[in-house]
Design an enzyme around this catalytic site. Structure first.
Site, mmCIF file in Angstrom:
data_model
loop_
_atom_site.group_PDB
_atom_site.id
_atom_site.type_symbol
_atom_site.label_atom_id
_atom_site.label_comp_id
_atom_site.label_asym_id
_atom_site.label_seq_id
_atom_site.Cartn_x
_atom_site.Cartn_y
_atom_site.Cartn_z
ATOM 1 N N HIS A 1 57.760 38.600 -89.650
ATOM 2 C CA HIS A 1 58.121 39.042 -88.306
ATOM 3 C C HIS A 1 59.238 38.231 -87.689
ATOM 4 O O HIS A 1 60.036 38.753 -86.917
ATOM 5 C CB HIS A 1 56.880 39.109 -87.435
ATOM 6 C CG HIS A 1 56.100 40.330 -87.778
ATOM 7 N ND1 HIS A 1 55.098 40.314 -88.720
ATOM 8 C CD2 HIS A 1 56.242 41.607 -87.381
ATOM 9 C CE1 HIS A 1 54.633 41.545 -88.865
ATOM 10 N NE2 HIS A 1 55.305 42.343 -88.062
ATOM 11 N N ARG B 1 53.810 49.930 -78.676
ATOM 12 C CA ARG B 1 52.699 49.770 -79.624
ATOM 13 C C ARG B 1 51.676 48.833 -79.012
ATOM 14 O O ARG B 1 52.032 47.799 -78.439
ATOM 15 C CB ARG B 1 53.251 49.193 -80.915
ATOM 16 C CG ARG B 1 52.168 48.921 -81.927
ATOM 17 C CD ARG B 1 52.733 48.576 -83.256
ATOM 18 N NE ARG B 1 53.306 47.244 -83.269
ATOM 19 C CZ ARG B 1 53.939 46.736 -84.315
ATOM 20 N NH1 ARG B 1 54.101 47.465 -85.407
ATOM 21 N NH2 ARG B 1 54.419 45.523 -84.292
ATOM 22 N N GLU C 1 50.801 53.215 -91.873
ATOM 23 C CA GLU C 1 51.283 52.013 -92.559
ATOM 24 C C GLU C 1 50.287 51.489 -93.585
ATOM 25 O O GLU C 1 50.475 50.441 -94.177
ATOM 26 C CB GLU C 1 51.705 50.930 -91.558
ATOM 27 C CG GLU C 1 50.744 50.656 -90.433
ATOM 28 C CD GLU C 1 51.307 49.649 -89.413
ATOM 29 O OE1 GLU C 1 52.383 49.074 -89.619
ATOM 30 O OE2 GLU C 1 50.620 49.434 -88.402
#
Ligand code: PEP
Ligand code: MG
Length: 766
Positions: free
Chosen positions: A364, A507, A605
């Site tokens: 990330h 999200r 995902e």
């Protein structure tokens, strides 16, 4: 054998330099195997020759002088076969080659094992024996293989350390050696290294010289006094609870702090020019090594005390070291493990590049770096981080390479690439307000992924049509506690307002995996298969409900909010989430807010979701593919692990087949589908996704102009043909080459990698 091995490795690990490490290896292995000769030959990448670097048993004067060509002699044979060779009568072997200057003609038995690090042969470790009757047995062979495997990492690390000072593994001059990691964020940065290291961690302390010896001496003196006082205090406090022999331990500590013991040695190193923390690190390591080698268990245990004492002194030194980090104008931030908070510390505009030992291109922090447009290399596992402070560095975020102290030619070479990139971006600015449409009229929405407010500013200037993924965990990660509903509402409002009336897809909190909150630690054996994303928030409705409430309130009067659920692997997770969202919606309306029910979508995902696209789509308004995680879970490759980074491939045929299926199944039930993984921001990936029928591509702001430029110059028919061609191929590498070839043919070579590949002209390390 295990304890012998452990001792050797420990001793080698704390050697000051490579030569000392090699000398330790040969003498300890010779003794442990009770053999006459033990030698190490290292392969010099410049000359491609094996050089005798250390020996116990052969003539010492041959060290550094005797060398063999890459495929010469038994050493070359071990290296090229990449496996042990065990001979009872070596001179009888056709490949035997002897060197009079080593005196080795006397030895008959030979056992050589390769030293291999990450598939690269670094050298050969050899033992020899005079009598022909000795054939090294299987156990001895296995022992030598184990020693060699454990030492390969240490040798590779020494190689990297030497390379920073311009020396090859064998001590020859090496120019512009590159350190290989994994590409994190594209671009080139030329700047000065600033190493950020964790506090009170001796191993992480950089070895710097000091310009103010007196100040370092004073700091160290204060630290010693403070630690003495701490120990006195603790010993007094425990005096009534401990037996005298236990209390004696504190005496031992205090004796170690006598001026003529450990502190005396640190002081003399400071006087030699080292800064106090570096001097302490060296002395503590030396003491630890000494104690760990002691046969007596009690004395061996003292190594633990020395380490503890070292940590205490360091903590005081660091507390007294009030000099704030000075960030030069062109800072390349270097750390064992970069965190989003570290990026935030550097003044705006000064951060030009990032280097992280841990993580890979899909971590990330790399995604964040891409969003910020900061060239980054990740997974620099063998780099000696603490040597990079203050060094001039070049970060090549296209190839995942780093150069330290570059030559003028190399700097000029990279400056040219940097200028080319800047010119390319300036040329793309004119596309900002033009639609993303193919030459035959097929339209696809280009959205951005955001996390920080700076991303929003950049996205608007790049012509994004909305936000396809707002990673709400980013504002959570830079705080020291969960943000309150009001704070969240402010963050969310900023994003919604900036893009209104265009959609902003938020999200819900996706923590776990490699995204941790310092104030909500999750410690698991397998974090990516554990408590992540929706699994956490459904278990903590108090977090989920507050977040959704903040989102809904923030959307009042704008009504451009969409909510997206991460890590969905079950229909029930969607149903439970929808139930909570409806509940909050009604409550917020009852409180008097004039809001609309937002569209709700699900991220695909996890492989299970791929097979339930229709069932999921029936329950929500849209789907969005998280190809970063989908690739990780389909290929069983940890997106964060640099060791397997070369296996992580979003062009893998299995991933492409899954993506085709998702788009088809979502459309078959009439629901739109977008993609917000990094593949969408890759010009070739974007073309394939458009051909698959994805309605929107969401990417980091920096990629958007390139993707738009490519899509506006091709036809949908051309893209469909390319997709049809690549779906027939079975290798991710061949698919990637095929897509790149097609893009080059269409005139987009400059988007793939500007300038000439650096590796064409430069020597490479690891
Ligand atoms: C993904 O997994 O592709 C995605 C977009 O989410 P993240 O990278 O934040 O896990
Ligand atoms: Mg994800």
């Amino acid at each position: 054998m295990l304890s012998t091995l452990r001792n050797i490795v420990q001793e080698v690990n704390s050697a000051r330099d490579l030569q000392e490490a090699l000398d330790i290896i040969v003498s300890r292995v010779q003794a442990a195997m009770n053999t006459e000769v033990c030698s190490v030959y290292l392969l010099d990448p410049e000359t491609n020759r094996y050089i005798l670097m250390a020996t116990e048993g052969l003539y010492k004067k041959a060290v550094g002088k005797v060398s063999l060509a890459h495929s010469e002699g038994l050493i070359g044979l071990v290296g090229s076969r990449e496996e042990p060779i065990n001979l009872e009568d070596a001179p009888a072997h056709p490949r035997y080659r002897y060197f009079a200057e080593t005196g080795e003609e006397r030895f008959r038995s030979f056992l050589g094992v390769p030293i291999i690090h990450h598939r690269r042969v670094l050298g050969v470790l050899v033992v020899q024996q005079r009598e022909s009757s000795r054939c090294f047995d299987e156990g001895e062979e296995a022992f030598l293989v184990t020693v060699s495997a454990q030492l390969a990492g240490v040798i590779a690390h020494s190689e990297a350390t030497g390379a920073i000072s311009g020396l090859s593994l064998t001590g020859q001059e090496a120019r512009d050696v590159s350190f290989k990691g994994v590409a994190g964020a594209p671009g080139v940065a030329i700047g000065e290294g600033v190493v950020i290291y964790p506090p009170a961690d001796l191993d992480a302390v950089p070895e710097k010289q000091t310009e103010d010896i007196q100040q370092e001496l004073a700091l160290f003196g204060e630290a010693v006094t403070a630690v003495r006082e701490d120990i006195d205090r603790v010993s007094e406090r425990l005096a009534s609870q401990l037996r005298p022999e236990e209390l004696a331990l504190f005496e031992v500590y205090l004796r170690m702090l006598d001026d003529n013991a450990l502190p005396g040695e640190v002081v003399s190193r400071i006087e030699g020019g080292l800064w106090a923390q570096g001097a302490l690190k060296q002395v503590v390591n030396q003491y630890v090594r000494h104690f760990e080698l002691m046969g007596d268990l009690y004395l061996r245990e003292r190594a633990v005390d020395i380490r503890d004492l070292g940590r205490r002194l360091l903590a005081h030194l660091q507390a007294g070291d009030h000099q704030d980090v000075v960030y030069p104008e062109r800072t390349v931030l270097v750390s064992e493990e970069l965190t989003p908070a570290m990026l935030g510390e550097v003044p705006r505009g000064s951060l030009v590049g990032l280097v992280s030992v841990r993580g890979s291109g899909n971590s990330h922090v790399a995604i964040l770096a891409r969003a910020m447009g900061v060239p980054t290399v990740m997974g620099m596992v063998d780099i000696p981080v603490n040597q990079l402070d203050g060094k001039e560095l070049i970060v090549d975020g296209f190839e995942g390479q780093l150069f330290a102290s570059p030559s003028a030619e190399l700097r000029a070479f990279y400056q040219e690439i940097y200028d080319e990139e800047a010119a390319l971006f300036r040329g793309l600015e004119k596309l900002r307000d033009l639609p993303c449409e193919t030459t035959d009229g097929h339209r696809v929405s280009l959205l951005v992924n955001t996390g920080l407010m700076t991303d929003v500013v950049r996205s608007l200037s790049h012509g994004a049509e909305g936000i396809g993924l707002y990673r709400t965990e980013v504002p959570f990660m830079i705080k020291e506690r969960f943000p309150s509903e009001q704070e969240q509402r402010e963050y969310y409002r900023e994003q919604l307002e900036a893009f209104a009336p265009n959609p902003v897809t938020m999200r819900t909190l996706d923590i776990g995996g490699d995204k941790s909150l310092s104030y909500f630690p999750i410690s698991e054996e397998n974090p990516f298969l554990g408590w992540r994303g929706i699994r956490v928030t459904l278990d903590h409705p108090e977090i989920f409900l507050v977040q959704v409430r903040a989102m809904l309130k923030a959307s009042e009067g704008l009504n451009n909010l969409q909510i997206m659920l991460p890590m969905i692997s079950n229909i029930s997770e969607v149903e439970e989430s929808l139930h909570l969202i409806y509940r909050v919606y009604h409550e917020v309306r009852e409180e008097g807010y004039d809001i609309h029910m937002p569209k709700v979508g699900v991220m695909v995902e996890i492989p299970a979701a791929v097979y339930q696209v229709r069932e999921l789509a029936d329950r929500v308004d849209f789907l969005s593919v998280g190809s970063n995680d989908l690739t990780q879970y389909l290929l069983a490759v940890d997106r964060n692990n640099p060791r397997v980074a070369q296996l992580y491939h979003s062009y893998h045929p299995a991933v492409l087949q899954a993506l085709v299926r998702i788009a088809h199944d979502a459309h078959s039930v009439g629901k739109p589908v977008s993609i917000c993984g990094e593949l969408a921001g890759d010009p070739g990936g974007a073309v394939l996704l458009m051909a698959m029928g994805y309605d929107a591509l969401s990417m980091n702001a920096a990629s958007l102009p390139k993707v738009k430029s490519v899509i506006r110059s091709i036809s949908q028919e051309w893209a469909a043909q390319l997709l049809e061609d690549v779906l027939l191929l079975d290798s991710p590498h061949v698919i990637k080459s095929c897509v790149e070839l097609a893009l080059r043919g269409a005139g987009f070579g400059r988007y793939l990698r500007p300038g000439k590949a650096a590796s064409d002209t430069l020597s490479q390390n690891s």
